[in-house]
Design a protein around this motif. Structure first.
Motif, mmCIF file in Angstrom:
data_model
loop_
_atom_site.group_PDB
_atom_site.id
_atom_site.type_symbol
_atom_site.label_atom_id
_atom_site.label_comp_id
_atom_site.label_asym_id
_atom_site.label_seq_id
_atom_site.Cartn_x
_atom_site.Cartn_y
_atom_site.Cartn_z
ATOM 1 N N LEU A 99 -1.630 0.400 4.286
ATOM 2 C CA LEU A 99 -0.684 1.102 3.416
ATOM 3 C C LEU A 99 0.586 1.433 4.184
ATOM 4 O O LEU A 99 0.535 2.061 5.241
ATOM 5 C CB LEU A 99 -1.318 2.386 2.874
ATOM 6 C CG LEU A 99 -0.438 3.198 1.919
ATOM 7 C CD1 LEU A 99 -0.312 2.480 0.575
ATOM 8 C CD2 LEU A 99 -1.005 4.597 1.717
ATOM 9 N N MET A 100 1.715 0.997 3.635
ATOM 10 C CA MET A 100 3.023 1.381 4.153
ATOM 11 C C MET A 100 3.829 1.929 2.975
ATOM 12 O O MET A 100 3.588 1.585 1.824
ATOM 13 C CB MET A 100 3.757 0.199 4.782
ATOM 14 C CG MET A 100 2.941 -0.608 5.778
ATOM 15 S SD MET A 100 3.913 -1.804 6.751
ATOM 16 C CE MET A 100 4.677 -2.804 5.464
ATOM 17 N N THR A 101 4.799 2.779 3.264
ATOM 18 C CA THR A 101 5.653 3.302 2.207
ATOM 19 C C THR A 101 7.113 3.287 2.653
ATOM 20 O O THR A 101 7.417 3.228 3.845
ATOM 21 C CB THR A 101 5.263 4.740 1.817
ATOM 22 O OG1 THR A 101 5.442 5.612 2.945
ATOM 23 C CG2 THR A 101 3.820 4.817 1.345
ATOM 24 N N SER A 102 7.980 3.345 1.666
ATOM 25 C CA SER A 102 9.409 3.415 1.939
ATOM 26 C C SER A 102 10.052 4.216 0.817
ATOM 27 O O SER A 102 9.491 4.348 -0.271
ATOM 28 C CB SER A 102 10.010 2.010 2.007
ATOM 29 O OG SER A 102 11.383 2.051 2.332
ATOM 30 N N ARG A 103 11.212 4.755 1.097
ATOM 31 C CA ARG A 103 11.965 5.499 0.095
ATOM 32 C C ARG A 103 13.106 4.634 -0.425
ATOM 33 O O ARG A 103 13.732 3.879 0.334
ATOM 34 C CB ARG A 103 12.533 6.781 0.705
ATOM 35 C CG ARG A 103 11.455 7.762 1.158
ATOM 36 C CD ARG A 103 11.038 8.664 0.045
ATOM 37 N NE ARG A 103 9.890 9.505 0.374
ATOM 38 C CZ ARG A 103 9.549 10.574 -0.327
ATOM 39 N NH1 ARG A 103 10.265 10.930 -1.381
ATOM 40 N NH2 ARG A 103 8.486 11.284 -0.004
#
Length: 491
Positions: free
Chosen positions: A318-322
């Motif tokens: 899992l990776m996230t970005s804004r």
């Protein structure tokens, strides 16, 4: 002579103002530390999807063991779920043997392969092949529904597809119905990258532009003719106002060292919080051979067609970005979807997630993961998670707390997605920007919640109306015991 303190005070006020985040009424998830100031006894906890059965078996002659690069879309206008994926029964990448297949579902759980009647395969049009004889674009065709306001009907669906070399990179396609496609122009629209992967794009409501995420190598390709990349597989990003003219690619940064091969990123806006981009990415471990002799014996027939099958392994992370940023957050380096108990998943390029998280119940969302890649038993498995349930602010029975950084909001009540044990609880204190408890909203005033709900309003002795604080910089002090908070929102 004593100097005036006014310039210093104005400077401090300016700095304080710049550090206040405006969240409006958007939903915030505990997948990063953007709003977190301090934690004591509390942690951010990754939650793992649960197996929910087989979605699709890649068992047709035109699909086969190398079916891959899957996209799942919820078409809310037609009230159905759509799936697009590569069919490849053993042909060389980027050749005419590859096709793009289609499946659909009424609920995201049970899938059918309609007989589209579009292309003749093995003497019959009774198949689910959507695109054929369109190499190399059928290698990694990745569509989406364009929800940009005012988009022409004939361009309601869009896609990027292509490889390097003769195709020149990624080309842009459009369709009115998601079945019949045409190029927007002959020339490729994104040309700098290593596109032998699933390269995704979408209309960003938050950024008001199209965004694409595609494969690169961290140190580039030192010999394109003989394909000699350098570094690890990674991700670059570009944006566009018209899907034809794209900005120069920007390699994504990360808050962790770039040591993992990220084979596909599957970066997309999260449907319940579109300012947050979720990446259910594939971590590829080249050269990591973990199978014992007995497992290799069972795989002997499959390894004849694909010798590399037992030389690597992989999993979902899992990776996230804004929205609007060029940085990935990796608060959780551990596996999101592990290979699991079956030895057939501890093989090369298994466990790659499909692009697309979809809601399949009031409190449930689904994601889909390839299993048994390169094998005669190749399939796509459905997994489920609680709505917003990628990660949580967590405290065990001993309890813990977290205080946010200052932010402003709009809305009248604080809604939580939370789960507690019978002995557990969640309480919230609202403070001013300096951390001073606000009268009427102190911890002692709070009516702590003990429950499990995806949408529960928290209140204080005077009620749950917080509209008097809207627009003012505040902090939230969370106090938890045997509890998880997955998301919060003011509305």
């Amino acid at each position: 002579m004593r100097r005036s303190l006014l310039p210093f005070l104005f400077l401090c006020a300016s700095i304080a103002s710049a550090e206040v985040t405006s969240i409006g009424s958007r939903r915030e998830l505990f997948v990063d530390k953007l709003l977190i100031d301090q934690m004591q006894g509390a942690t951010l906890r990754l939650h793992h999807p649960e197996e929910a059965g087989i979605a699709v078996k890649f068992d047709q002659p035109w699909e086969g063991r190398f079916s891959a690069y899957i996209t799942v879309i919820h078409n809310d206008e037609a009230n159905k779920f759509q799936m697009y994926y590569r069919g490849n029964a053993g042909f060389k990448d980027g050749t005419s043997g590859e096709v793009t297949c289609y499946a659909e579902s009424a609920d995201g759980k049970t899938w059918v392969k309609p007989k589209l009647g579009l292309h003749e395969i093995n003497g019959s049009k009774d198949n689910n092949v959507m695109l054929a004889n369109l190499a190399p674009y059928t290698h990694n065709f990745a569509p989406f529904i364009d929800r940009r306001p005012g988009v022409p009907k004939e361009q309601r669906y869009k896609a990027l597809a292509g490889l390097g070399g003769k195709s020149g990179g990624l080309s842009a396609f459009v369709s009115a119905d998601g079945m019949h496609w045409q190029k927007m122009q002959d020339a490729a629209v994104i040309t700098k990258g290593a596109f032998d992967s699933q390269n995704v794009s979408f209309w960003s409501e938050a950024e008001q532009c199209y965004v694409a995420y595609f494969r690169v190598f961290t140190a580039g390709i030192i010999d394109e003719k003989n394909w000699k990349p350098k570094g690890v597989r990674w991700v670059s990003r570009a944006t566009s106002k018209d899907f034809l003219t794209w900005t120069d690619a920007v390699q994504m940064t990360c808050d962790q060292p770039l040591v993992d091969h990220i084979y596909i990123s599957q970066t997309n806006p999260y449907f319940n919080a579109p300012h947050l981009y979720i990446s259910t990415a594939a971590r590829f471990m080249p050269g990591k051979d973990v199978l014992d002799d007995q497992a290799k014996k069972y795989l002997a027939e499959d390894t004849k067609a694909y010798p590399a099958l037992i030389k690597d392994c992989s999993e979902a992370v899992l990776m996230t970005s804004r929205a609007g940023t060029t940085a990935y957050n990796r608060s959780f380096m551990e596996g999101f979807v592990r290979p699991g108990l079956h030895f057939r998943n501890w093989t090369s390029r298994s466990n790659y997630p499909a692009c697309g998280l979809v809601q399949t119940g009031k409190s449930e969302m689904s994601l889909y993961v390839e299993r048994h890649y390169g094998q005669s038993t190749a399939l796509l498995q459905r997994f489920t998670l609680r709505l917003d349930g990628f990660a949580s602010l967590h405290a065990d029975y001993a309890g813990g707390e977290m205080t946010t950084k200052p932010f402003t909001f709009t809305g009248k009540a604080l809604h939580l997605n939370l789960s507690t044990g019978a002995a557990g609880s969640v309480a919230v204190e609202i403070q001013d920007a300096e951390g001073k408890p606000l009268p009427g909203f102190t911890l002692d005033d709070c009516k702590a919640l003990s429950y499990d709900d995806i949408d529960r309003v928290i209140g204080w002795k005077t009620g749950n109306d917080v509209s008097a604080l809207a627009g003012k910089p505040v902090r939230l002090r969370w106090v938890l015991k045997d509890a998880d908070v997955f998301s919060f929102r003011f509305e």
